[in-house]
Design an enzyme around this catalytic site. Structure first.
Site, short mmCIF file in Angstrom:
data_model
loop_
_atom_site.label_atom_id
_atom_site.label_comp_id
_atom_site.label_asym_id
_atom_site.label_seq_id
_atom_site.Cartn_x
_atom_site.Cartn_y
_atom_site.Cartn_z
N ARG A 271 0.93 -1.32 -0.05
CA ARG A 271 0.00 0.07 -0.14
C ARG A 271 0.76 1.25 -0.04
NH1 ARG A 271 -3.62 -1.43 5.13
NH2 ARG A 271 -1.53 -2.56 5.51
N LYS B 259 1.56 1.82 7.73
CA LYS B 259 2.14 0.88 8.53
C LYS B 259 2.88 1.78 9.51
CE LYS B 259 0.80 -2.43 9.26
NZ LYS B 259 -0.42 -2.79 9.92
N TYR C 242 -0.80 4.16 10.66
CA TYR C 242 -1.01 3.33 11.69
C TYR C 242 0.00 3.04 12.52
CZ TYR C 242 -5.43 1.97 9.38
OH TYR C 242 -6.58 1.74 8.57
N HIS D 279 -0.67 1.19 16.43
CA HIS D 279 -0.84 0.08 17.05
C HIS D 279 0.38 -0.16 18.09
CE1 HIS D 279 -3.32 -1.28 14.11
NE2 HIS D 279 -2.77 -1.12 13.26
N GLU E 254 -5.61 4.47 13.98
CA GLU E 254 -6.61 3.34 14.47
C GLU E 254 -7.22 4.03 15.69
OE1 GLU E 254 -3.37 2.90 14.38
OE2 GLU E 254 -2.67 2.34 16.45
N SER F 285 -10.40 -2.64 8.26
CA SER F 285 -11.10 -3.84 8.88
C SER F 285 -12.12 -4.47 7.94
CB SER F 285 -11.78 -3.08 10.08
OG SER F 285 -11.02 -2.94 11.10
N ASP G 222 -19.98 -11.76 20.66
CA ASP G 222 -19.69 -10.39 21.08
C ASP G 222 -20.18 -10.27 22.46
OD1 ASP G 222 -18.91 -7.74 19.03
OD2 ASP G 222 -19.47 -7.37 20.98
N ARG H 283 -24.85 -4.90 19.67
CA ARG H 283 -24.40 -5.30 18.37
C ARG H 283 -24.85 -6.74 17.94
NH1 ARG H 283 -22.39 -3.19 13.66
NH2 ARG H 283 -20.83 -4.60 12.91
N LEU I 15 -11.71 -5.99 19.72
CA LEU I 15 -10.92 -4.68 19.76
C LEU I 15 -11.49 -3.77 21.19
CD1 LEU I 15 -8.93 -2.74 18.98
CD2 LEU I 15 -10.64 -1.55 17.32
N ALA J 165 -7.16 -9.70 14.99
CA ALA J 165 -6.50 -8.69 16.19
C ALA J 165 -5.16 -8.57 16.54
CB ALA J 165 -7.54 -8.88 17.29
N ASP K 210 -2.63 -7.21 15.22
CA ASP K 210 -1.85 -6.01 15.08
C ASP K 210 -2.12 -5.09 16.46
OD1 ASP K 210 -4.62 -5.36 14.91
OD2 ASP K 210 -4.30 -3.93 13.35
N ALA L 53 -0.10 -9.16 10.50
CA ALA L 53 -0.42 -8.08 11.15
C ALA L 53 -0.77 -6.83 10.01
CB ALA L 53 0.51 -7.29 11.93
N ASN L 54 -0.57 -7.33 8.70
CA ASN L 54 -0.93 -6.11 7.71
C ASN L 54 -1.58 -6.88 6.45
OD1 ASN L 54 1.58 -7.41 6.98
ND2 ASN L 54 2.14 -5.74 5.59
N MET L 55 -2.64 -7.62 6.82
CA MET L 55 -3.59 -8.36 5.97
C MET L 55 -3.81 -7.47 4.66
SD MET L 55 -5.91 -10.59 8.39
CE MET L 55 -6.56 -11.55 7.15
N1 LIG Z 1 -4.42 -7.84 10.93
C1 LIG Z 1 -4.76 -6.66 10.06
O1 LIG Z 1 -4.19 -6.93 9.21
C2 LIG Z 1 -5.78 -5.73 10.76
C3 LIG Z 1 -6.20 -5.88 11.88
N2 LIG Z 1 -7.40 -5.15 12.26
C4 LIG Z 1 -7.67 -5.57 13.50
O2 LIG Z 1 -9.01 -5.98 13.89
C5 LIG Z 1 -9.31 -5.80 15.12
C6 LIG Z 1 -10.95 -5.68 15.13
O3 LIG Z 1 -11.08 -4.45 14.56
P1 LIG Z 1 -12.65 -3.77 14.02
O4 LIG Z 1 -13.57 -4.95 13.72
O5 LIG Z 1 -12.52 -2.49 13.31
O6 LIG Z 1 -13.00 -3.15 15.68
P2 LIG Z 1 -14.46 -2.80 16.11
O7 LIG Z 1 -14.47 -1.93 17.14
O8 LIG Z 1 -15.38 -2.30 15.01
O9 LIG Z 1 -14.95 -4.40 16.69
C7 LIG Z 1 -14.60 -4.83 17.62
C8 LIG Z 1 -15.78 -5.97 18.38
O10 LIG Z 1 -15.09 -6.57 19.43
C9 LIG Z 1 -16.06 -6.67 20.54
N3 LIG Z 1 -15.54 -6.98 21.78
C10 LIG Z 1 -14.57 -6.33 22.47
N4 LIG Z 1 -14.31 -7.16 23.77
C11 LIG Z 1 -14.81 -8.10 23.40
C12 LIG Z 1 -14.70 -9.48 24.15
N5 LIG Z 1 -14.00 -9.90 25.36
N6 LIG Z 1 -15.37 -10.60 23.69
C13 LIG Z 1 -16.22 -10.59 22.55
N7 LIG Z 1 -16.20 -9.27 21.82
C14 LIG Z 1 -15.66 -8.28 22.26
C15 LIG Z 1 -16.52 -5.29 20.57
O11 LIG Z 1 -17.98 -5.43 21.25
C16 LIG Z 1 -16.73 -5.13 19.15
O12 LIG Z 1 -17.99 -5.32 18.50
C17 LIG Z 1 -8.49 -4.66 15.61
O13 LIG Z 1 -7.40 -5.15 16.56
C18 LIG Z 1 -8.01 -4.10 14.43
O14 LIG Z 1 -6.74 -3.15 14.47
C19 LIG Z 1 -8.00 -4.24 11.36
C20 LIG Z 1 -7.66 -4.11 10.13
C21 LIG Z 1 -6.30 -4.93 9.42
C1 LIG Z 2 -5.04 -1.80 10.44
C2 LIG Z 2 -3.89 -2.32 10.13
O1 LIG Z 2 -2.85 -2.93 10.92
C3 LIG Z 2 -3.69 -2.55 8.59
O2 LIG Z 2 -4.33 -2.05 7.83
O3 LIG Z 2 -2.41 -2.81 8.21
MG LIG Z 3 1.16 -3.98 12.86
#
Ligand SMILES: NC(=O)C1=CN([C@@H]2O[C@H](COP(=O)(O)OP(=O)(O)OC[C@H]3O[C@@H](n4cnc5c(N)ncnc54)[C@H](O)[C@@H]3O)[C@@H](O)[C@H]2O)C=CC1
Ligand SMILES: CC(=O)C(=O)O
Ligand SMILES: [Mg+2]
Length: 372
Positions: A15, A75, A94, A96, A118, A134, A198, A203, A240, A268, A270, A299-301
């Protein structure tokens, strides 16, 4: 302001922080833009397109870091990058930080003012600069999980959609936010049997409405989580707590109750990951196995689909990027959503969950943004 964008250097990160379209907007606002040569090659944007949009091309990242008042990236800065940041400069990307003490130290030492995509918020309680990635990562999680489930890739050999006469695979999505919603959409599209867990009943109600009964929703107690994880072929980690390190919901002990060859995709990661056994991997070596369970923890899908991701990201970052370029620190001081994005300022941690995760005192942004 002089706005700079280096080429991303994280493993298989294609990216770019500024697309040619975004550059044109900064130029229209009267700013100068410097782009490192080939910064857009991963999305098929060559230097000529950036020059046509009004940018100047720098031959090295060093020149971009040296000459920019604001550095726009995708990143978190890598060690060679954080060493080049300085006081008086804004970093917009970003970060993190909660699971990353080394980067935090590096940024504190540099004196830079760092706004993390973020943790920027909006009026509806969302995270508008995280949301587009996300969406991408949620959708990709099912592709990645389905591939890992194939026998030759270490998985148990289940086709998520099944076929007539054979039951579909079971997918458990832990966390029903943006990642969870988009993962569920793809899994439902493939014909899988999907359950979303959740801790927010509101939600879960929304998701139940959206999917008209096509997914199961479950309040995430330890019991419910165990049952769903044990039954699943594919588990998506998507929880998150904004800014904070992810809670470790699935312990190593729980892996022994899972089906051999089941797959975990910990999106999650990241924020440190929500499985005790997760550690960050890269696109060049995305999976590993613990106790017979395949783990995918990149971590950067979204970096895997940069053409889609870079444009989606720029759509979301442009508004606040322009505000920062137009008004500098004043933009942060005047807008509480951008203030929520401020993680580090002149050697201090300004985000509460980051400070708590890493044992720093927090300094509230209002107290130090003296820009009157
Ligand atoms: N690996 C990667 O490339 C990427 C990673 N991410 C990560 O994905 C993760 C999720 O992001 P989003 O969906 O945008 O967040 P979000 O805030 O939209 O959703 C998180 C959900 O987790 C729920 N939650 C919180 N604690 C909980 C628990 N103990 N049990 C069950 N549910 C619980 C919340 O109620 C919420 O609905 C984040 O860490 C984000 O940084 C996002 C984009 C890319
Ligand atoms: C959110 C994040 O970590 C990414 O887009 O790579
Ligand atoms: Mg990262």
């Amino acid at each position: 302001m002089r706005v700079g964008c280096p080429k991303e250097i994280k493993n298989h990160e294609y990216r770019v922080g500024l697309t040619p379209g975004a550059v044109r907007e900064y130029i229209a606002h009267g700013h100068e833009v410097i782009i490192e040569t080939q910064a857009g090659s991963g999305i098929g944007a060559d230097d000529g397109q950036y020059i046509a949009a009004g940018a100047r091309i720098a031959e090295t990242a060093q020149e971009v870091f040296e000459k920019s008042d604001m550095v726009v990236k995708v990143k978190e800065p890598q060690p060679t990058e954080w060493a080049q940041l300085r006081e008086g400069q804004i970093l917009y990307t970003y970060l993190h930080l909660a699971p990353d003490p080394e980067q935090t130290k590096g940024l504190l030492k540099s004196g830079v003012t760092a706004v993390a995509y973020e943790t920027v918020t909006d009026d509806r309680g969302g995270l508008p600069l995280l949301a587009p990635m996300s969406e991408v990562a949620g959708r990709l999680a099912i592709q990645a999980g389905a591939t890992a489930l194939q026998k030759a890739n270490g998985g148990r050999g289940v086709l998520l959609g099944g076929v007539p006469g054979v039951l579909p695979g079971k997918v458990a999505v832990v966390g029903g936010g943006v990642v969870g919603l988009h993962a569920a959409r793809m899994a439902v599209g493939l014909g899988a049997d999907v359950t979303i867990l959740d801790r927010s009943l509101a939600r879960l109600r929304q998701l139940d409405d959206l999917f008209s009964g096509r997914v199961h929703t479950r309040y995430s107690t330890i019991d419910a989580l165990e049952e769903e994880v044990f039954a699943a072929d594919l588990v998506i980690g998507a929880v998150l707590i904004p800014g904070a390190a992810a809670p470790k919901l699935v312990t190593r002990d729980m892996l022994t109750g899972m089906k051999k060859g089941a797959v975990i995709v910990d999106v999650a990661i990241d924020q440190g990951g929500c499985f005790e056994t997760s550690h960050a991997t890269t696109h060049s070596d995305p999976t590993y196995e613990v106790d017979g369970i395949v783990h995918y923890c990149v971590a950067n899908m979204p970096g895997a689909v940069p053409v889609t991701s870079a444009h989606a990201l720029n759509n979301a970052t442009l508004h606040y990027g322009l505000a920062l370029a137009d008004r500098g620190l004043r933009a942060i001081a005047e807008d509480r959503h951008l203030r929520n994005g401020l993680n580090i300022h002149r050697g201090r941690v300004t985000n509460q969950p980051v400070a708590e995760a890493l044992g720093y005192d927090v300094t509230h942004a209002d107290a130090i943004l003296n820009v009157a």
